[in-house]
Design a protein around this motif. Structure first.
Motif, PDB file in Angstrom:
ATOM      1  N   LEU A  82      57.360  94.274  11.277  1.00 17.26           N
ATOM      2  CA  LEU A  82      58.603  94.508  11.535  1.00 17.26           C
ATOM      3  C   LEU A  82      59.790  93.307  10.962  1.00 17.26           C
ATOM      4  O   LEU A  82      61.022  93.347  10.532  1.00 17.26           O
ATOM      5  N   ALA A  83      59.064  92.137  10.704  1.00 16.29           N
ATOM      6  CA  ALA A  83      60.072  90.777  10.296  1.00 16.29           C
ATOM      7  C   ALA A  83      59.879  91.498   8.527  1.00 16.29           C
ATOM      8  O   ALA A  83      61.193  90.669   7.808  1.00 16.29           O
ATOM      9  N   THR A  84      58.516  91.590   8.174  1.00 12.41           N
ATOM     10  CA  THR A  84      59.103  91.332   6.182  1.00 12.41           C
ATOM     11  C   THR A  84      59.880  92.958   6.251  1.00 12.41           C
ATOM     12  O   THR A  84      59.711  92.753   5.255  1.00 12.41           O
ATOM     13  N   ARG A  85      59.883  93.819   6.710  1.00 11.39           N
ATOM     14  CA  ARG A  85      60.263  95.712   5.902  1.00 11.39           C
ATOM     15  C   ARG A  85      61.420  95.707   7.584  1.00 11.39           C
ATOM     16  O   ARG A  85      60.942  96.368   7.643  1.00 11.39           O
ATOM     17  N   PRO A  86      62.238  94.843   7.762  1.00  7.54           N
ATOM     18  CA  PRO A  86      63.322  95.439   8.813  1.00  7.54           C
ATOM     19  C   PRO A  86      64.158  96.639   8.326  1.00  7.54           C
ATOM     20  O   PRO A  86      64.149  97.559   8.967  1.00  7.54           O
ATOM     21  N   SER A  87      64.628  96.775   6.360  1.00  7.79           N
ATOM     22  CA  SER A  87      65.296  97.944   6.461  1.00  7.79           C
ATOM     23  C   SER A  87      64.460  99.237   6.660  1.00  7.79           C
ATOM     24  O   SER A  87      64.984 100.177   7.077  1.00  7.79           O
ATOM     25  N   PHE A  88      63.042  98.910   6.388  1.00  7.67           N
ATOM     26  CA  PHE A  88      62.218  99.996   6.573  1.00  7.67           C
ATOM     27  C   PHE A  88      62.265 100.694   7.535  1.00  7.67           C
ATOM     28  O   PHE A  88      62.106 101.345   7.804  1.00  7.67           O
ATOM     29  N   TYR A  89      62.010  99.875   8.809  1.00  7.68           N
ATOM     30  CA  TYR A  89      62.205 100.131  10.174  1.00  7.68           C
ATOM     31  C   TYR A  89      62.572 100.110  10.819  1.00  7.68           C
ATOM     32  O   TYR A  89      62.922 100.414  11.981  1.00  7.68           O
ATOM     33  N   ALA A  90      63.955 100.323   9.830  1.00  8.80           N
ATOM     34  CA  ALA A  90      65.097 100.747  10.752  1.00  8.80           C
ATOM     35  C   ALA A  90      65.918 101.713  10.429  1.00  8.80           C
ATOM     36  O   ALA A  90      66.828 102.112  11.157  1.00  8.80           O
ATOM     37  N   GLY A  91      65.117 102.322   9.763  1.00 11.15           N
ATOM     38  CA  GLY A  91      65.365 104.162   9.563  1.00 11.15           C
ATOM     39  C   GLY A  91      65.531 103.917   8.119  1.00 11.15           C
ATOM     40  O   GLY A  91      66.762 105.249   7.617  1.00 11.15           O
ATOM     41  N   GLU A  92      65.933 103.025   6.934  1.00 13.29           N
ATOM     42  CA  GLU A  92      67.003 103.313   5.871  1.00 13.29           C
ATOM     43  C   GLU A  92      66.035 104.436   4.946  1.00 13.29           C
ATOM     44  O   GLU A  92      64.916 103.799   4.963  1.00 13.29           O
ATOM     45  N   ARG A  93      66.478 104.913   3.952  1.00  9.39           N
ATOM     46  CA  ARG A  93      66.003 105.536   3.179  1.00  9.39           C
ATOM     47  C   ARG A  93      65.032 105.011   1.516  1.00  9.39           C
ATOM     48  O   ARG A  93      66.279 104.319   1.551  1.00  9.39           O
TER      49      ARG A  93
END
Length: 93
Positions: A82-93
Protein backbone atom coordinates in the motif's frame (compact mmCIF):
# COMPACT_ATOMS: atom_id res chain seq x y z
CA UNK A 1 -31.21 -3.17 -27.15
CA UNK A 2 -28.89 -4.93 -29.56
CA UNK A 3 -29.08 -5.60 -33.25
CA UNK A 4 -27.49 -8.07 -35.65
CA UNK A 5 -25.23 -6.78 -38.42
CA UNK A 6 -23.85 -8.33 -41.58
CA UNK A 7 -20.37 -6.83 -42.05
CA UNK A 8 -17.64 -7.32 -44.63
CA UNK A 9 -14.49 -8.97 -43.36
CA UNK A 10 -11.33 -6.88 -43.78
CA UNK A 11 -7.94 -8.37 -42.80
CA UNK A 12 -9.68 -11.34 -41.13
CA UNK A 13 -11.75 -9.02 -38.88
CA UNK A 14 -15.40 -7.94 -39.27
CA UNK A 15 -14.71 -4.19 -39.45
CA UNK A 16 -15.73 -3.53 -43.04
CA UNK A 17 -18.82 -1.97 -44.55
CA UNK A 18 -22.20 -2.77 -42.91
CA UNK A 19 -24.35 -4.62 -45.43
CA UNK A 20 -27.45 -5.19 -43.31
CA UNK A 21 -28.83 -4.35 -39.86
CA UNK A 22 -31.80 -6.14 -38.32
CA UNK A 23 -32.79 -9.59 -37.16
CA UNK A 24 -30.58 -12.63 -37.42
CA UNK A 25 -32.68 -14.01 -40.29
CA UNK A 26 -32.40 -10.77 -42.27
CA UNK A 27 -28.62 -10.72 -41.92
CA UNK A 28 -28.15 -14.45 -42.55
CA UNK A 29 -28.90 -14.08 -46.26
CA UNK A 30 -25.78 -11.86 -46.65
CA UNK A 31 -23.46 -14.36 -44.92
CA UNK A 32 -20.55 -15.71 -46.98
CA UNK A 33 -17.73 -17.68 -45.32
CA UNK A 34 -14.56 -15.60 -45.35
CA UNK A 35 -16.25 -12.52 -46.83
CA UNK A 36 -19.21 -11.49 -44.62
CA UNK A 37 -19.61 -12.00 -40.86
CA UNK A 38 -22.73 -11.78 -38.73
CA UNK A 39 -22.01 -9.66 -35.64
CA UNK A 40 -23.98 -8.40 -32.66
CA UNK A 41 -23.99 -4.71 -31.76
CA UNK A 42 -25.29 -3.34 -28.45
CA UNK A 43 -25.69 0.38 -27.72
CA UNK A 44 -25.97 0.10 -23.93
CA UNK A 45 -23.22 2.06 -22.17
CA UNK A 46 -20.44 0.23 -20.36
CA UNK A 47 -20.97 0.27 -16.61
CA UNK A 48 -17.81 1.27 -14.78
CA UNK A 49 -16.97 0.70 -11.13
CA UNK A 50 -16.63 3.77 -8.97
CA UNK A 51 -13.09 4.57 -7.75
CA UNK A 52 -14.12 3.49 -4.23
CA UNK A 53 -15.32 0.11 -5.47
CA UNK A 54 -12.15 -0.35 -7.55
CA UNK A 55 -9.99 0.48 -4.51
CA UNK A 56 -11.93 -1.90 -2.28
CA UNK A 57 -11.64 -4.73 -4.81
CA UNK A 58 -7.90 -4.21 -5.31
CA UNK A 59 -7.22 -4.14 -1.57
CA UNK A 60 -9.34 -7.23 -0.97
CA UNK A 61 -7.60 -9.18 -3.73
CA UNK A 62 -4.19 -8.12 -2.43
CA UNK A 63 -5.03 -9.12 1.15
CA UNK A 64 -6.41 -12.50 0.05
CA UNK A 65 -3.40 -13.22 -2.16
CA UNK A 66 -0.90 -12.33 0.54
CA UNK A 67 -2.77 -14.25 3.25
CA UNK A 68 -2.79 -17.33 1.06
CA UNK A 69 0.86 -17.17 -0.09
CA UNK A 70 2.55 -15.67 2.99
CA UNK A 71 0.26 -16.06 6.02
CA UNK A 72 2.93 -15.11 8.61
CA UNK A 73 3.99 -11.90 6.87
CA UNK A 74 0.70 -10.92 5.21
CA UNK A 75 0.06 -7.77 7.27
CA UNK A 76 3.60 -6.44 6.83
CA UNK A 77 3.61 -7.13 3.08
CA UNK A 78 0.13 -5.60 2.74
CA UNK A 79 1.24 -2.36 4.42
CA UNK A 80 4.43 -2.28 2.33
CA UNK A 81 2.51 -2.72 -0.93
CA UNK A 82 0.00 0.00 0.00
CA UNK A 83 2.88 2.37 0.75
CA UNK A 84 4.64 1.51 -2.52
CA UNK A 85 1.61 2.09 -4.80
CA UNK A 86 -0.83 4.40 -2.98
CA UNK A 87 -2.56 5.79 -6.08
CA UNK A 88 -3.23 2.31 -7.49
CA UNK A 89 -4.84 1.12 -4.26
CA UNK A 90 -6.80 4.40 -3.99
CA UNK A 91 -8.75 3.34 -7.08
CA UNK A 92 -7.08 5.47 -9.76
CA UNK A 93 -7.05 3.95 -13.23
Amino acid sequence: MGVYRAREIVDHKPFGRILCEGTEAECAQFWEPGRVAITWHDDTPIRRWSPDAVAKGRKTRLRNKLTKKHPLFAEELYARELATRPSFYAGER
